[in-house]
Design a protein around this motif. Structure first.
Motif, mmCIF file in Angstrom:
data_model
loop_
_atom_site.group_PDB
_atom_site.id
_atom_site.type_symbol
_atom_site.label_atom_id
_atom_site.label_comp_id
_atom_site.label_asym_id
_atom_site.label_seq_id
_atom_site.Cartn_x
_atom_site.Cartn_y
_atom_site.Cartn_z
ATOM 1 N N LYS A 5 0.938 -1.204 0.082
ATOM 2 C CA LYS A 5 -0.082 0.002 -0.079
ATOM 3 C C LYS A 5 0.833 1.253 -0.010
ATOM 4 C CE LYS A 5 -3.909 -2.001 2.330
ATOM 5 N NZ LYS A 5 -4.868 -1.780 3.684
ATOM 6 N N GLU A 33 -8.159 1.366 -11.823
ATOM 7 C CA GLU A 33 -8.261 -0.112 -10.775
ATOM 8 C C GLU A 33 -8.146 -1.027 -11.820
ATOM 9 O OE1 GLU A 33 -10.101 1.029 -6.759
ATOM 10 O OE2 GLU A 33 -11.442 0.746 -8.358
ATOM 11 N N VAL A 38 -5.685 -2.932 -9.047
ATOM 12 C CA VAL A 38 -5.338 -2.224 -7.761
ATOM 13 C C VAL A 38 -6.548 -1.874 -7.191
ATOM 14 C CG1 VAL A 38 -2.944 -1.748 -8.495
ATOM 15 C CG2 VAL A 38 -4.913 -0.002 -8.656
ATOM 16 N N VAL A 40 -8.039 1.654 -5.373
ATOM 17 C CA VAL A 40 -7.650 3.121 -4.785
ATOM 18 C C VAL A 40 -8.704 3.570 -3.959
ATOM 19 C CG1 VAL A 40 -7.171 5.410 -6.004
ATOM 20 C CG2 VAL A 40 -6.807 3.252 -7.226
ATOM 21 N N VAL A 49 -3.113 3.722 -2.458
ATOM 22 C CA VAL A 49 -3.287 2.632 -3.726
ATOM 23 C C VAL A 49 -2.826 1.318 -3.149
ATOM 24 C CG1 VAL A 49 -2.572 2.056 -6.006
ATOM 25 C CG2 VAL A 49 -2.868 4.306 -5.375
ATOM 26 N N VAL A 56 1.268 -0.707 -8.145
ATOM 27 C CA VAL A 56 0.969 0.511 -7.201
ATOM 28 C C VAL A 56 1.997 1.578 -7.704
ATOM 29 C CG1 VAL A 56 1.267 1.405 -4.942
ATOM 30 C CG2 VAL A 56 0.171 -0.942 -5.418
ATOM 31 N N VAL A 59 0.565 2.970 -10.882
ATOM 32 C CA VAL A 59 -0.684 3.958 -10.658
ATOM 33 C C VAL A 59 -0.292 5.383 -10.008
ATOM 34 C CG1 VAL A 59 -2.875 4.133 -9.289
ATOM 35 C CG2 VAL A 59 -2.259 2.141 -10.467
ATOM 36 N N LYS A 60 0.620 5.497 -9.086
ATOM 37 C CA LYS A 60 1.218 6.570 -8.534
ATOM 38 C C LYS A 60 1.446 7.583 -9.473
ATOM 39 C CE LYS A 60 4.036 8.673 -4.947
ATOM 40 N NZ LYS A 60 5.028 8.391 -3.783
#
Length: 327
Positions: A5, A33, A38, A40, A49, A56, A59-60
């Motif tokens: 996370k 997602e 993932v 969110v 996330v 992760v 996505v960040k």
């Protein structure tokens, strides 16, 4: 791989907010997602996330990039997210917001933008050169972007007319036997050009431009003997032009004009014994100042995602055939 996370905060400026990123009923976040498998969680501007560590991190980076796009005034939608993901996954030198920031405004009010790094280079090449060759597979925006640049130049009074040219291979020398005037004869072959123009120019204005000769759509065979000044000239499907036709077309260039030649050298419809002028011209003009060749690939395909897969599948099949013939 274990679940991890990450918590971080997105910074919005200038009256923008995270609502633009979430989308209606959080639909845009749900797309992300699903794409990266993932979860969110959103609380104010704070994001958490959860998922595989690699995803992760991706996505960040994506959410920070989308936040930057929003702060720059770029609208976020499902297509923009899909394009951003594709650009970032391709390890493009340019970031998505740098590519999207190159807007082309046309008279219909529509704002057209490059959607890949290759398309960005293509648009810049048109701006900076007198003659540009764009070579690549179907769906890479070769003709569409050239038309957008032409309409934009017309609206800015940088040129006086747009001339759209296309080889009519299927009709060959039999055009004269077909009923109607020149436009009736070749209209079926030029329809894709009309379809794109209808998106960029109001239909009534388009018709006025056609009647006044400000926009002209002609088959390549009818270009002989002309000299075009103050014009934006586009030769579409140029892989079907013979070497003689290509030379004839390029020498139509007049003062204050620009030429864009588009084509796909893997889709030549000429008889086997005839060479493609687009294939030959690369050897002749590649090092001439003022002329630039832009090569688009399957990474630049912006149609349905299946189109990219189809192009890649055919490419692999053809390579297998070549390798098999060498054995």
């Amino acid at each position: 791989m274990s679940i991890t996370k990450q918590k971080f905060t997105l910074d919005f400026v200038g009256g923008h907010s995270i609502a633009e990123l979430l989308g209606d009923r959080d639909k845009l976040i749900r797309l992300i997602e699903k794409e990266y498998n993932v979860e969110v969680f959103v609380l104010g501007n704070d994001i958490e996330v959860a998922g595989k560590s690699k995803n992760v991190n991706k996505v960040k980076k994506l959410l920070n990039e989308l936040t930057l796009q929003i702060n720059l005034g770029q609208q976020i939608n499902a297509q923009k997210i899909d394009d951003s993901i594709r650009i970032m996954e391709s390890k493009s030198i340019l970031t998505p917001h740098e590519i999207f920031n190159n807007l082309i405004t046309v008279s219909s009010g529509k704002k057209i933008k490059p959607r890949t790094e290759g398309q960005q280079k293509y648009v810049e090449a048109i701006k900076e050169n007198t003659i540009v060759f764009s070579i690549g597979p179907a769906g890479t925006g070769k003709t569409y972007l050239a038309l957008a640049m032409a309409v934009n130049a017309l609206e800015k009074n940088e040129i006086g007319r747009i001339v759209l040219v296309k080889p009519v291979v299927e009709a060959g020398e039999k055009l004269g036997y077909l009923p109607g005037d020149i436009y009736d004869k070749v209209n079926p072959y030029l329809r894709p050009l009309y379809d794109a123009l209808y998106e960029m120019v109001d239909i009534e204005i388009f018709q006025q431009y056609m009647d006044m000769g400000i926009i002209e759509v002609v088959p390549l065979a009818y270009m002989r003997g002309r000299t075009l000044n103050d014009s934006f000239i586009i030769l579409d499907e140029a892989q079907n032009a013979s070497p003689e036709q290509m030379k004839m077309f390029l020498t139509r260039l007049g003062f204050g004009s620009k030429i864009v030649v588009t084509g796909d050298i893997t889709q030549v419809d000429l008889p086997v014994e005839k060479k493609s002028g687009l294939i030959l011209v690369r050897k002749i003009l590649e090092n001439v100042p003022g002329i630039e060749f832009v090569y688009l690939t399957s990474k630049d395909i912006v149609r349905h995602t299946l189109v990219q897969k189809i192009v890649n599948a055919y490419k692999a099949y053809e390579e297998d055939l070549k390798n098999g013939s060498k054995k």
